[in-house]
Design a protein around this motif. Structure first.
Motif, PDB file in Angstrom:
ATOM      1  N   LEU A  62       0.834  -1.205   0.000  1.00  0.00           N
ATOM      2  CA  LEU A  62       0.000   0.000   0.000  1.00  0.00           C
ATOM      3  C   LEU A  62       0.869   1.254   0.000  1.00  0.00           C
ATOM      4  O   LEU A  62       0.618   2.187  -0.772  1.00  0.00           O
ATOM      5  N   ASP A  63       1.883   1.260   0.809  1.00  0.00           N
ATOM      6  CA  ASP A  63       2.783   2.417   0.898  1.00  0.00           C
ATOM      7  C   ASP A  63       3.452   2.711  -0.448  1.00  0.00           C
ATOM      8  O   ASP A  63       3.659   3.869  -0.807  1.00  0.00           O
ATOM      9  N   ASP A  64       3.778   1.663  -1.191  1.00  0.00           N
ATOM     10  CA  ASP A  64       4.411   1.844  -2.504  1.00  0.00           C
ATOM     11  C   ASP A  64       3.507   2.552  -3.502  1.00  0.00           C
ATOM     12  O   ASP A  64       3.983   3.134  -4.470  1.00  0.00           O
ATOM     13  N   TYR A  65       2.194   2.503  -3.285  1.00  0.00           N
ATOM     14  CA  TYR A  65       1.248   3.081  -4.233  1.00  0.00           C
ATOM     15  C   TYR A  65       0.669   4.419  -3.780  1.00  0.00           C
ATOM     16  O   TYR A  65      -0.198   4.972  -4.446  1.00  0.00           O
ATOM     17  N   ILE A  72       1.098   6.146   5.017  1.00  0.00           N
ATOM     18  CA  ILE A  72      -0.036   5.251   5.249  1.00  0.00           C
ATOM     19  C   ILE A  72      -0.918   5.724   6.407  1.00  0.00           C
ATOM     20  O   ILE A  72      -2.127   5.538   6.389  1.00  0.00           O
ATOM     21  N   ASP A  73      -0.325   6.365   7.409  1.00  0.00           N
ATOM     22  CA  ASP A  73      -1.105   6.843   8.548  1.00  0.00           C
ATOM     23  C   ASP A  73      -2.033   8.005   8.179  1.00  0.00           C
ATOM     24  O   ASP A  73      -2.933   8.339   8.942  1.00  0.00           O
ATOM     25  N   SER A  81      -8.509   0.313   5.838  1.00  0.00           N
ATOM     26  CA  SER A  81      -8.963  -1.043   6.143  1.00  0.00           C
ATOM     27  C   SER A  81      -9.516  -1.734   4.901  1.00  0.00           C
ATOM     28  O   SER A  81      -9.268  -2.920   4.677  1.00  0.00           O
ATOM     29  N   ILE A  82     -10.256  -1.010   4.093  1.00  0.00           N
ATOM     30  CA  ILE A  82     -10.797  -1.565   2.849  1.00  0.00           C
ATOM     31  C   ILE A  82      -9.660  -1.945   1.903  1.00  0.00           C
ATOM     32  O   ILE A  82      -9.672  -3.031   1.304  1.00  0.00           O
ATOM     33  N   LEU A  83      -8.677  -1.076   1.782  1.00  0.00           N
ATOM     34  CA  LEU A  83      -7.529  -1.378   0.928  1.00  0.00           C
ATOM     35  C   LEU A  83      -6.759  -2.589   1.447  1.00  0.00           C
ATOM     36  O   LEU A  83      -6.329  -3.445   0.668  1.00  0.00           O
ATOM     37  N   ARG A  84      -6.573  -2.670   2.753  1.00  0.00           N
ATOM     38  CA  ARG A  84      -5.888  -3.828   3.333  1.00  0.00           C
ATOM     39  C   ARG A  84      -6.628  -5.122   3.005  1.00  0.00           C
ATOM     40  O   ARG A  84      -6.012  -6.120   2.627  1.00  0.00           O
ATOM     41  N   LEU A  85      -7.951  -5.110   3.174  1.00  0.00           N
ATOM     42  CA  LEU A  85      -8.755  -6.293   2.857  1.00  0.00           C
ATOM     43  C   LEU A  85      -8.602  -6.681   1.390  1.00  0.00           C
ATOM     44  O   LEU A  85      -8.418  -7.853   1.066  1.00  0.00           O
ATOM     45  N   ALA A  86      -8.710  -5.717   0.513  1.00  0.00           N
ATOM     46  CA  ALA A  86      -8.647  -5.988  -0.921  1.00  0.00           C
ATOM     47  C   ALA A  86      -7.270  -6.514  -1.323  1.00  0.00           C
ATOM     48  O   ALA A  86      -7.167  -7.473  -2.098  1.00  0.00           O
ATOM     49  N   ILE A 125      -6.082   3.169  -6.470  1.00  0.00           N
ATOM     50  CA  ILE A 125      -4.958   2.419  -5.904  1.00  0.00           C
ATOM     51  C   ILE A 125      -5.056   0.944  -6.284  1.00  0.00           C
ATOM     52  O   ILE A 125      -4.069   0.329  -6.706  1.00  0.00           O
ATOM     53  N   LEU A 126      -6.229   0.359  -6.149  1.00  0.00           N
ATOM     54  CA  LEU A 126      -6.371  -1.071  -6.460  1.00  0.00           C
ATOM     55  C   LEU A 126      -6.127  -1.359  -7.933  1.00  0.00           C
ATOM     56  O   LEU A 126      -5.523  -2.377  -8.277  1.00  0.00           O
ATOM     57  N   ASN A 127      -6.569  -0.479  -8.829  1.00  0.00           N
ATOM     58  CA  ASN A 127      -6.300  -0.680 -10.255  1.00  0.00           C
ATOM     59  C   ASN A 127      -4.803  -0.674 -10.545  1.00  0.00           C
ATOM     60  O   ASN A 127      -4.315  -1.488 -11.332  1.00  0.00           O
ATOM     61  N   LYS A 128      -4.070   0.226  -9.899  1.00  0.00           N
ATOM     62  CA  LYS A 128      -2.609   0.266 -10.088  1.00  0.00           C
ATOM     63  C   LYS A 128      -1.957  -0.999  -9.547  1.00  0.00           C
ATOM     64  O   LYS A 128      -1.047  -1.547 -10.164  1.00  0.00           O
ATOM     65  N   ILE A 129      -2.400  -1.447  -8.399  1.00  0.00           N
ATOM     66  CA  ILE A 129      -1.830  -2.662  -7.802  1.00  0.00           C
ATOM     67  C   ILE A 129      -2.096  -3.867  -8.699  1.00  0.00           C
ATOM     68  O   ILE A 129      -1.200  -4.682  -8.948  1.00  0.00           O
ATOM     69  N   VAL A 130      -3.314  -3.997  -9.201  1.00  0.00           N
ATOM     70  CA  VAL A 130      -3.651  -5.124 -10.074  1.00  0.00           C
ATOM     71  C   VAL A 130      -2.783  -5.098 -11.328  1.00  0.00           C
ATOM     72  O   VAL A 130      -2.239  -6.122 -11.746  1.00  0.00           O
TER      73      VAL A 130
END
Length: 138
Positions: A62-65, A72-73, A81-86, A125-130
């Motif tokens: 997460l921090d990388d994105y 992150i804080d 929390s949603i990002l962590r779950l995903a 964020i999730l699109n970039k991670i994927v």
């Protein structure tokens, strides 16, 4: 019970991580915070446990994105929390769920529990991670 509902319960559990850094405290908090019938949710409980087990790796991803000026804080706790779950569901769960489903569910959780702009942030964020981590094309 549907996976959608189990993800909602898992969100309640993962949300507690920031407040209980010690493993024993977290387990006690989950038992206190969730209703008895919610504790029997197999997928939701596995998602909570897996997120907790991989939290340092998940937070590093997460921090990388995040933008270079963000830490992150600084992310609102619900969206974090949603990002962590995903991220957990995309990378660490034994049962693979299509990334489109994970992203859609994360957006729906953001709409329901997060602030007004949270869904756009989570989606981006999730699109970039994927794309980068899973070599998929969202």
């Amino acid at each position: 019970m549907s996976r959608k509902k189990e993800r909602e319960y898992a969100l309640k559990g993962v949300f507690q991580l920031d407040f209980h850094p010690e493993p024993g405290d977290f387990t006690d908090s989950i038992a206190y915070f969730l209703e008895d019938n919610e504790l029997d949710l197999v997928y939701g409980k596995t998602l909570i446990d897996t997120t907790e087990a991989h939290l340092p790796e998940i937070d590093n991803i997460l921090d990388d994105y995040l933008k270079s000026t963000w830490k992150i804080d600084r992310i609102p706790k619900v969206e974090k929390s949603i990002l962590r779950l995903a991220i957990c569901e995309l990378k660490y769960m034994n049962e693979k769920v299509p990334f489109e489903v994970v992203i859609n569910e994360a957006i729906e959780l953001s709409k329901k529990f997060g602030d007004e702009d949270g869904k756009n942030y989570v989606n981006g964020i999730l699109n970039k991670i994927v794309k980068d981590e899973l070599n998929e094309c969202p």
